[in-house]
Write a protein that holds these residues in place. Structure first.
Motif, PDB file in Angstrom:
ATOM      1  N   ILE A   3      42.028  71.303   5.854  1.00 38.41           N
ATOM      2  CA  ILE A   3      40.901  71.757   6.992  1.00 38.41           C
ATOM      3  C   ILE A   3      41.778  71.981   8.399  1.00 38.41           C
ATOM      4  N   ARG A   4      42.546  71.169   8.937  1.00 35.03           N
ATOM      5  CA  ARG A   4      43.279  71.320  10.051  1.00 35.03           C
ATOM      6  C   ARG A   4      43.972  72.484  10.115  1.00 35.03           C
ATOM      7  N   LEU A  14      41.865  75.433  10.742  1.00 30.86           N
ATOM      8  CA  LEU A  14      40.976  75.458  12.007  1.00 30.86           C
ATOM      9  C   LEU A  14      41.944  76.523  12.722  1.00 30.86           C
ATOM     10  N   GLY A  26      35.898  74.646   8.491  1.00 28.46           N
ATOM     11  CA  GLY A  26      35.579  73.416   9.009  1.00 28.46           C
ATOM     12  C   GLY A  26      33.944  72.670   9.231  1.00 28.46           C
ATOM     13  N   GLY A  27      33.905  71.263   9.095  1.00 30.31           N
ATOM     14  CA  GLY A  27      32.754  70.982   9.296  1.00 30.31           C
ATOM     15  C   GLY A  27      32.275  70.714  10.705  1.00 30.31           C
ATOM     16  N   TYR A  72      35.879  63.317   0.794  1.00 31.50           N
ATOM     17  CA  TYR A  72      36.374  64.132   2.027  1.00 31.50           C
ATOM     18  C   TYR A  72      37.960  63.745   1.965  1.00 31.50           C
ATOM     19  N   ASN A 106      30.437  64.878   1.823  1.00 33.52           N
ATOM     20  CA  ASN A 106      31.433  65.659   2.125  1.00 33.52           C
ATOM     21  C   ASN A 106      32.527  65.799   1.037  1.00 33.52           C
ATOM     22  N   ARG A 147      34.230  75.089  -0.701  1.00 37.41           N
ATOM     23  CA  ARG A 147      33.228  74.338   0.135  1.00 37.41           C
ATOM     24  C   ARG A 147      32.744  75.398   1.282  1.00 37.41           C
TER      25      ARG A 147
END
Ligand code: PMP
Ligand code: G9A
Length: 410
Positions: A21-22, A25, A38-39, A130, A184, A376
């Motif tokens: 995710i990071r 980003l 990203g959430g 997660y 998540n 996702r």
């Protein structure tokens, strides 16, 4: 000549890996990408005016005091305001010595790891779950044992069997990590029966439950579910909340509620990390909650996110090729897509990014790396007018890939 430090890294550091995710980003910060990755909350959901007013009032009323170091357990006013709110929204009572403020639930996960995990310990997690939680637990060289997540949350039969299997090998299990509401990455919730059964299983095997709850207040439809903590009679649930999804993640404020002995150990574990959570942020959050800003704000963002969820579901229905399926979440921030067997969401991501649309690959959320054909989608961050466009681009990428693989008639 510069040294090469790799032989000096700890065993722990050698095992570290980047959060998918990071990493994404960085890419999705580019202005022309439509990001479903990203959430992240919608930037339009941040209460800029109220925060501005609160900061001015804090400076006027308390001056430099709110810029001072604070205690490790957190600002008293915030802990009090949170305990009152948790009583109301999550249905459990706790005292001041039962709560610690942390720099985000991510830090709560790290502190739980520090306090409970020895190398080789087992942690039970969902498949999928997660990914930054499993990354946090892995830092303490724990082993992830996974249990499938289905439409109604974690599969309790499988969980019982899994625990028996691990115990048969006399291995130590420390806790079961669950995100019971609007999980998540799948967006699904554990049913009331599932919650009760989980508690019974944990009781029978003397395990802790780590209840990670960033999303339960973001309910757009359906019946409210009780927190697991509200049904906990013997103090085995460690409850984690955060303001990241309902107020602002940039403030980095979250909390853990648990038995005194656990909280005291977490305080000790936090001291060498950062001494205390940022004081100004805690005072802002305390005032935001105590002065009643929070409820109308959550009401407002629920409406905003309901609209976004519906826009995404509508676009998926209209545009996705036959054979692609998805979850229909009653709340939270995510929709989970399953592509036909044989598809690989990692290779389609590369193509999606060239089309300037992004998501997070599903296999990153599976501790054993399965789920290659899943992904996702976050529906809260993109602007409304971009959602339809982004889903259209994704659908085209999937359709082309399915045709290339001869999977279009599934
Ligand atoms: N737990 C879960 C399940 C999450 O989804 C997130 C954020 N995406 C976190 C913890 C971390 O949240 P924060 O550190 O912003 O409180
Ligand atoms: O920015 C982050 O790392 C928080 C988001 C978490 C997620 O996408 O699940």
């Amino acid at each position: 000549m510069k040294i090469s430090p790799s032989h000096l890294f700890s065993e722990r550091a050698k095992g570290m890996k980047a959060s998918e995710i990071r990493e994404l980003l960085k890419l999705t910060e580019m202005p022309d990408i439509i990001s479903f990755a990203g959430g992240l909350p919608s930037p339009a959901a941040f209460p800029v005016d109220a925060v501005e007013k609160i900061v001015a009032e804090l400076m006027e009323e308390k001056g430099g005091y709110v810029l001072q170091y604070g205690t490790t357990e957190g600002v008293t006013a915030l802990r009090k305001a949170l305990l009152a709110r948790l009583r109301e929204t999550q249905g459990f009572e706790a005292s001041m010595e039962n709560i610690i403020i942390t720099a985000g639930s991510q830090q709560s996960l790290d502190l739980v790891g520090k306090v409970f995990l020895d190398p080789g310990d087992n942690v039970i997690v969902g498949a999928p779950t997660y990914l930054a939680a499993t990354n946090a637990f892995r830092l303490f060289q724990a082993n992830m044992e996974s249990v499938p997540i289905e439409e109604n949350g974690m599969d309790m039969d499988y969980l019982e069997e899994k625990i028996r299997q691990i115990e048969r090998h006399s291995k130590s299990i420390k806790f079961i990590y669950v995100i019971p509401t609007f999980q998540n990455p799948m967006g699904v919730s554990l049913s009331v029966e599932g919650r009760k059964r989980l508690l019974n299983i944990a009781r029978e095997h003397d395990l802790l439950i780590l209840e990670d709850d960033p999303y339960s207040e973001l309910r757009y439809e359906g019946e409210k579910l009780p927190s697991i903590k509200s049904m906990d009679e013997d103090g085995r649930v460690v409850y984690m909340g955060t303001i990241s999804k309902v107020l602002a993640p940039g403030l980095r404020i979250a909390w853990v509620v648990g038995e005194v002995d656990i909280i005291n150990k977490m305080i000790l574990a936090k001291q060498p990390t950062d001494l205390c959570t940022n004081t100004l942020g805690q005072h802002i959050a305390a005032k935001y909650i105590a002065e009643g800003y929070i409820d109308p704000h959550i009401e407002k963002i629920r409406k905003m996110y309901l609209e976004k969820r519906d826009l995404m579901l509508k676009a998926l229905k209209e545009k996705m090729p036959e054979g692609v399926t998805w979850t229909n979440p009653e709340g939270g921030m995510f929709i989970w897509l399953t592509l036909p067997e044989g598809m690989n969401a990692r290779s389609t991501l590369e193509k999606a990014i060239t089309e300037k649309v992004a998501y997070v690959v599903g296999d990153a959320f599976f501790p054993d790396g399965t789920g290659k054909n899943t992904l996702r989608l976050n529906f809260t961050n993109a602007d409304n007018e971009k959602i339809d466009e982004g889903i259209g681009r994704l659908a085209a990428v999937f359709r082309r890939e399915m045709a290339d693989k001869g999977l279009e008639n599934i």
